[in-house]
Design a protein around this motif. Sequence first.
Motif, mmCIF file in Angstrom:
data_model
loop_
_atom_site.group_PDB
_atom_site.id
_atom_site.type_symbol
_atom_site.label_atom_id
_atom_site.label_comp_id
_atom_site.label_asym_id
_atom_site.label_seq_id
_atom_site.Cartn_x
_atom_site.Cartn_y
_atom_site.Cartn_z
ATOM 1 N N GLY A 186 -2.384 -14.991 -35.933
ATOM 2 C CA GLY A 186 -3.310 -14.049 -36.540
ATOM 3 C C GLY A 186 -2.602 -12.808 -37.036
ATOM 4 N N GLY A 187 -1.687 -12.275 -36.218
ATOM 5 C CA GLY A 187 -0.918 -11.112 -36.650
ATOM 6 C C GLY A 187 -0.033 -11.420 -37.839
ATOM 7 N N ILE A 188 0.623 -12.582 -37.798
ATOM 8 C CA ILE A 188 1.450 -13.007 -38.939
ATOM 9 C C ILE A 188 0.585 -13.131 -40.191
ATOM 10 C CG2 ILE A 188 2.847 -14.904 -39.856
ATOM 11 C CD1 ILE A 188 4.266 -13.284 -37.702
ATOM 12 N N ARG B 252 10.298 -8.362 -49.852
ATOM 13 C CA ARG B 252 10.404 -9.604 -49.099
ATOM 14 C C ARG B 252 9.548 -10.699 -49.733
ATOM 15 N NH1 ARG B 252 11.909 -8.261 -42.999
ATOM 16 N NH2 ARG B 252 12.256 -10.528 -43.053
ATOM 17 N N TYR B 253 8.386 -10.329 -50.225
ATOM 18 C CA TYR B 253 7.491 -11.317 -50.842
ATOM 19 C C TYR B 253 8.121 -11.906 -52.103
ATOM 20 C CZ TYR B 253 3.345 -13.335 -53.015
ATOM 21 O OH TYR B 253 2.451 -14.189 -53.604
ATOM 22 N N CYS C 253 9.054 -14.865 -39.928
ATOM 23 C CA CYS C 253 7.871 -15.701 -39.713
ATOM 24 C C CYS C 253 6.825 -15.459 -40.799
ATOM 25 C CB CYS C 253 7.276 -15.421 -38.334
ATOM 26 S SG CYS C 253 8.332 -15.951 -36.957
ATOM 27 N N VAL C 254 6.685 -14.218 -41.234
ATOM 28 C CA VAL C 254 5.782 -13.931 -42.358
ATOM 29 C C VAL C 254 6.263 -14.656 -43.610
ATOM 30 C CG1 VAL C 254 4.888 -12.115 -43.872
ATOM 31 C CG2 VAL C 254 5.056 -11.715 -41.403
ATOM 32 N N GLU C 255 7.550 -14.643 -43.831
ATOM 33 C CA GLU C 255 8.107 -15.364 -44.980
ATOM 34 C C GLU C 255 7.871 -16.863 -44.857
ATOM 35 O OE1 GLU C 255 11.643 -12.045 -45.681
ATOM 36 O OE2 GLU C 255 12.161 -14.046 -44.942
#
Length: 321
Positions: A188-190, A41-42, A157-159
């Motif tokens: 914070g979790g993201i 994904r990264y 959302c991380v992306e």
Amino acid sequence: MSIPTRHPYSFDPTYGMAREALLAIAPPQAPSGFDAFWEKRYRRALAVDPAPVVTASAAVNPRWRVFDLRYTSTDGFPIGGWLLVPRTGTVRRGLVVGHGYGGREAPDLDLPVTDTAVLFPCFRGISRSARPPISPDPAWHVLDHIQSAKDYIIGGCVEDLWVAVSALTALYPALENRIGYSGISFGGGIGALAMAFDRRIARGHLIVPTFGHRPLWLTLPTIGSAQAVQVYGKTHPDVLETLRFFDAATAATRIEAPMLMVPALFDPAVAPPCQFAIANALPRTKFNEIFILDAGHFEYPGQDIQDAVHHEKIGRFFNSS
């Protein structure tokens, strides 16, 4: 210490755990394929051209020039937010700031950072990045495509955060490898999930972060987004198989950058054992600090004093980079 003793909840937001017990919580083991899942994904996010567009905002502030910002994330998702640029001095570092599950209606103009360009993205489906049919309601947003690790909205959302770093670098190429991240609760979790695989983020600050230790997260009573997933899990017991790939505590074991972690001893919205699982997962080095709040997502006696100390720590942490 001023941990609240009176509250309106039907459960104990300390979960019967004192500081020493919380500091002993270990992160869960990663599922098979965890690293490969996120690395793929990264790489995909890095290939995205964010094409940031900056326009003058109507907001006026003596410290900051305020801009409205848009950029394109993965899957062509349009992300809205704000950019702050200091009125004086030289931009020598960057900062991306994530929001809680309540979203964000305006940028934080009180950040104690200097010589810093600050980007405030709204994660997909929320606030300036709202987009039907995604619900901005946390209880529904947290369930969006939860049946599929590949499609679960938390991964998107991380992306969005990874592409935010690309957008800030596109605007200020000299800031490469000089960008920090600060996120609270949902943000914070993201942040923990993102920083585990993005070495471009040079340091991180996570406040009462969620998504830590998903097996606990699914069982501890709460008023937060976990409650919606717990209800869903009663008819979908295999939901943990998806959530194990989105465990912020598992991810935190992979973070190498200096961190300022801010968990709370009492929190009705993000269970403290889950917060501390993230904090405890970090390496014990001189570059990492844990600053413990008496409470999160709740007003308490002495909060102003702790907030002032926390504010000073934020400035020292980011301005020293």
